[in-house]
Design a protein around this motif. Sequence first.
Motif, PDB file in Angstrom:
ATOM      1  N   PHE A 114     -12.017  -8.656 -10.153  1.00 40.44           N
ATOM      2  CA  PHE A 114     -11.437  -7.012 -10.807  1.00 40.44           C
ATOM      3  C   PHE A 114      -9.852  -7.331 -10.494  1.00 40.44           C
ATOM      4  CE2 PHE A 114     -14.869  -5.844  -6.345  1.00 40.44           C
ATOM      5  CZ  PHE A 114     -15.304  -5.971  -6.970  1.00 40.44           C
ATOM      6  N   GLU A 115      -9.323  -6.525 -10.961  1.00 41.43           N
ATOM      7  CA  GLU A 115      -8.193  -6.206 -10.500  1.00 41.43           C
ATOM      8  C   GLU A 115      -7.589  -5.827  -9.510  1.00 41.43           C
ATOM      9  OE1 GLU A 115      -5.784  -4.271 -13.749  1.00 41.43           O
ATOM     10  OE2 GLU A 115      -7.936  -2.936 -14.155  1.00 41.43           O
ATOM     11  N   LEU A 116      -6.674  -6.791  -8.648  1.00 43.47           N
ATOM     12  CA  LEU A 116      -7.163  -7.092  -7.191  1.00 43.47           C
ATOM     13  C   LEU A 116      -6.325  -6.407  -6.689  1.00 43.47           C
ATOM     14  CD1 LEU A 116      -6.762 -10.937  -6.892  1.00 43.47           C
ATOM     15  CD2 LEU A 116      -8.629  -8.883  -6.844  1.00 43.47           C
ATOM     16  N   GLU A 117      -4.778  -5.938  -7.074  1.00 44.00           N
ATOM     17  CA  GLU A 117      -3.575  -4.641  -6.488  1.00 44.00           C
ATOM     18  C   GLU A 117      -4.905  -3.459  -6.686  1.00 44.00           C
ATOM     19  OE1 GLU A 117       0.705  -3.308  -6.835  1.00 44.00           O
ATOM     20  OE2 GLU A 117      -0.193  -5.276  -8.464  1.00 44.00           O
ATOM     21  N   LYS A 118      -6.114  -3.258  -8.219  1.00 43.95           N
ATOM     22  CA  LYS A 118      -5.618  -1.943  -8.290  1.00 43.95           C
ATOM     23  C   LYS A 118      -6.753  -1.661  -6.755  1.00 43.95           C
ATOM     24  CE  LYS A 118      -4.507   0.055 -12.912  1.00 43.95           C
ATOM     25  NZ  LYS A 118      -4.999  -0.188 -13.773  1.00 43.95           N
ATOM     26  N   PHE A 119      -7.784  -2.860  -6.399  1.00 43.24           N
ATOM     27  CA  PHE A 119      -9.150  -2.368  -5.970  1.00 43.24           C
ATOM     28  C   PHE A 119      -8.212  -2.590  -4.465  1.00 43.24           C
ATOM     29  CE2 PHE A 119     -11.904  -5.233  -3.227  1.00 43.24           C
ATOM     30  CZ  PHE A 119     -12.899  -4.347  -3.235  1.00 43.24           C
ATOM     31  N   PHE A 120      -7.657  -3.870  -3.914  1.00 44.97           N
ATOM     32  CA  PHE A 120      -6.807  -3.342  -2.812  1.00 44.97           C
ATOM     33  C   PHE A 120      -5.910  -2.155  -2.103  1.00 44.97           C
ATOM     34  CE2 PHE A 120      -5.964  -8.528  -2.887  1.00 44.97           C
ATOM     35  CZ  PHE A 120      -7.059  -8.577  -2.652  1.00 44.97           C
ATOM     36  N   ALA A 121      -6.126  -1.584  -2.839  1.00 38.03           N
ATOM     37  CA  ALA A 121      -5.172   0.260  -3.037  1.00 38.03           C
ATOM     38  C   ALA A 121      -6.737   0.729  -2.120  1.00 38.03           C
ATOM     39  CB  ALA A 121      -4.873   0.257  -4.092  1.00 38.03           C
ATOM     40  N   GLU A 122      -7.931   1.061  -3.535  1.00 37.86           N
ATOM     41  CA  GLU A 122      -8.669   1.182  -3.010  1.00 37.86           C
ATOM     42  C   GLU A 122      -9.817   0.997  -1.866  1.00 37.86           C
ATOM     43  OE1 GLU A 122     -12.187   3.573  -4.754  1.00 37.86           O
ATOM     44  OE2 GLU A 122      -9.842   3.877  -4.318  1.00 37.86           O
ATOM     45  N   VAL A 123      -9.305   0.182  -1.732  1.00 38.65           N
ATOM     46  CA  VAL A 123      -9.788  -0.559  -0.107  1.00 38.65           C
ATOM     47  C   VAL A 123      -9.147   0.283   1.198  1.00 38.65           C
ATOM     48  CG1 VAL A 123     -10.208  -2.202   1.569  1.00 38.65           C
ATOM     49  CG2 VAL A 123     -11.224  -2.912  -0.694  1.00 38.65           C
ATOM     50  N   HIS A 124      -8.509   0.883   0.530  1.00 38.60           N
ATOM     51  CA  HIS A 124      -7.285   1.122   2.189  1.00 38.60           C
ATOM     52  C   HIS A 124      -7.417   2.831   1.863  1.00 38.60           C
ATOM     53  CE1 HIS A 124      -4.109  -1.957   3.529  1.00 38.60           C
ATOM     54  NE2 HIS A 124      -3.828  -2.473   2.657  1.00 38.60           N
ATOM     55  N   ARG A 125      -8.349   2.645   0.780  1.00 37.79           N
ATOM     56  CA  ARG A 125      -8.529   4.559   0.855  1.00 37.79           C
ATOM     57  C   ARG A 125      -9.657   4.543   1.115  1.00 37.79           C
ATOM     58  NH1 ARG A 125     -11.257   8.133  -2.106  1.00 37.79           N
ATOM     59  NH2 ARG A 125     -11.839   6.705  -3.713  1.00 37.79           N
ATOM     60  N   VAL A 126     -10.299   4.474   0.445  1.00 38.60           N
ATOM     61  CA  VAL A 126     -12.027   4.296   1.740  1.00 38.60           C
ATOM     62  C   VAL A 126     -12.089   4.167   2.752  1.00 38.60           C
ATOM     63  CG1 VAL A 126     -12.682   4.653  -0.701  1.00 38.60           C
ATOM     64  CG2 VAL A 126     -12.771   1.630   1.023  1.00 38.60           C
ATOM     65  N   ALA A 127     -11.178   2.454   3.243  1.00 36.34           N
ATOM     66  CA  ALA A 127     -11.365   1.996   4.739  1.00 36.34           C
ATOM     67  C   ALA A 127     -11.260   3.179   5.801  1.00 36.34           C
ATOM     68  CB  ALA A 127     -10.730   1.244   4.775  1.00 36.34           C
ATOM     69  N   ARG A 128     -12.687   3.723   7.328  1.00 39.57           N
ATOM     70  CA  ARG A 128     -12.553   3.602   8.343  1.00 39.57           C
ATOM     71  C   ARG A 128     -11.350   2.891   9.016  1.00 39.57           C
ATOM     72  NH1 ARG A 128     -18.525   5.434   8.645  1.00 39.57           N
ATOM     73  NH2 ARG A 128     -17.862   7.585   7.824  1.00 39.57           N
ATOM     74  N   PRO A 129     -10.552   3.529   9.694  1.00 41.23           N
ATOM     75  CA  PRO A 129      -9.464   2.389  10.643  1.00 41.23           C
ATOM     76  C   PRO A 129     -10.322   1.063  11.534  1.00 41.23           C
ATOM     77  CG  PRO A 129      -9.308   4.389  11.077  1.00 41.23           C
ATOM     78  CD  PRO A 129     -10.249   4.857  10.379  1.00 41.23           C
ATOM     79  N   GLY A 130     -10.290  -0.207  11.493  1.00 40.44           N
ATOM     80  CA  GLY A 130     -10.239  -0.774  11.719  1.00 40.44           C
ATOM     81  C   GLY A 130     -11.988  -1.185  10.395  1.00 40.44           C
ATOM     82  N   ALA A 131     -11.611  -0.686   9.595  1.00 42.07           N
ATOM     83  CA  ALA A 131     -13.393  -0.897   8.821  1.00 42.07           C
ATOM     84  C   ALA A 131     -12.987  -2.474   8.063  1.00 42.07           C
ATOM     85  CB  ALA A 131     -13.348  -0.404   7.369  1.00 42.07           C
ATOM     86  N   LEU A 132     -13.706  -3.259   7.955  1.00 37.75           N
ATOM     87  CA  LEU A 132     -14.109  -4.907   7.309  1.00 37.75           C
ATOM     88  C   LEU A 132     -14.139  -4.858   5.925  1.00 37.75           C
ATOM     89  CD1 LEU A 132     -14.569  -7.558   8.587  1.00 37.75           C
ATOM     90  CD2 LEU A 132     -17.188  -7.526   8.097  1.00 37.75           C
ATOM     91  N   LEU A 133     -13.271  -5.595   4.954  1.00 40.78           N
ATOM     92  CA  LEU A 133     -13.214  -6.158   3.989  1.00 40.78           C
ATOM     93  C   LEU A 133     -14.243  -8.082   3.820  1.00 40.78           C
ATOM     94  CD1 LEU A 133     -13.146  -5.921   0.718  1.00 40.78           C
ATOM     95  CD2 LEU A 133     -10.898  -6.881   1.330  1.00 40.78           C
ATOM     96  N   ALA A 134     -15.600  -7.514   3.603  1.00 42.42           N
ATOM     97  CA  ALA A 134     -16.407  -8.826   3.807  1.00 42.42           C
ATOM     98  C   ALA A 134     -15.945  -9.256   2.391  1.00 42.42           C
ATOM     99  CB  ALA A 134     -17.164  -8.829   3.902  1.00 42.42           C
ATOM    100  N   VAL A 135     -15.349 -10.377   1.274  1.00 41.85           N
ATOM    101  CA  VAL A 135     -16.085 -11.072  -0.126  1.00 41.85           C
ATOM    102  C   VAL A 135     -15.988 -12.403   0.284  1.00 41.85           C
ATOM    103  CG1 VAL A 135     -13.587  -9.756  -0.555  1.00 41.85           C
ATOM    104  CG2 VAL A 135     -13.860 -11.721  -0.263  1.00 41.85           C
TER     105      VAL A 135
END
Length: 233
Positions: A114-135
Amino acid sequence: MNDSASRDFIDVFSDTAERYASARPTYPPSLFKFLAEAAPGTRCAWDCATGNGQAAVGLTELFESVEATDASAKQIANARPHPRVRYRVAPAEASGLPDRSVDLISVAQALHWFELEKFFAEVHRVARPGALLAVYGYNWFHLSPQLDALVDRWLLRPIETYWLPNLRLLWHGYRTIDFPFEDVTEPRLALYMAWDLEQLLSFYRTWSATRSKIAAEGEQFLIDAHQGLATAW
């Protein structure tokens, strides 16, 4: 997929999507149980870079619905169907999901592309409060002391110059990445497979470095590897 996203996508698996779907190992149920317990809810999970949908289908045991995306149309075409999984072609950095819509973002064996910076921005956008990112992912397998030495000789050393630099992120367990999120303590997990030699070599053929060597040099090294491993196996 827009043009810029298409140019950024490093496509190393479309040409082997069918083999990938049949040869890659599946993940243990204990992994998905942990993810469901650590997430703030189980209404919706996003399985990003889903490949053939192995993790996506596993998540359906504990999540009401799963959004599964991959930038490769061929991978999506070979994905395992499930009534609670919606498959779509989309890059990790532009999922097309609504804002604040998912409890879990799952990335199995893919973050290093992934392009990490862009992906992390997408994670912030779609995540509900307290959502978990699991890699998560896996790298080298172990068989027995005798066979491990032969695997190193016949399988690992022949392709060592063909690995792309991205893979080092996976080999280090993604611990060298500076994540802009709060850490969660992960469990110790392992995959256990009962494979014959043909199944192992089929899995080996799905590796990006293996396919690069085949493209550059042909398949004689695979014939040699089979002969070198068969008797000991």
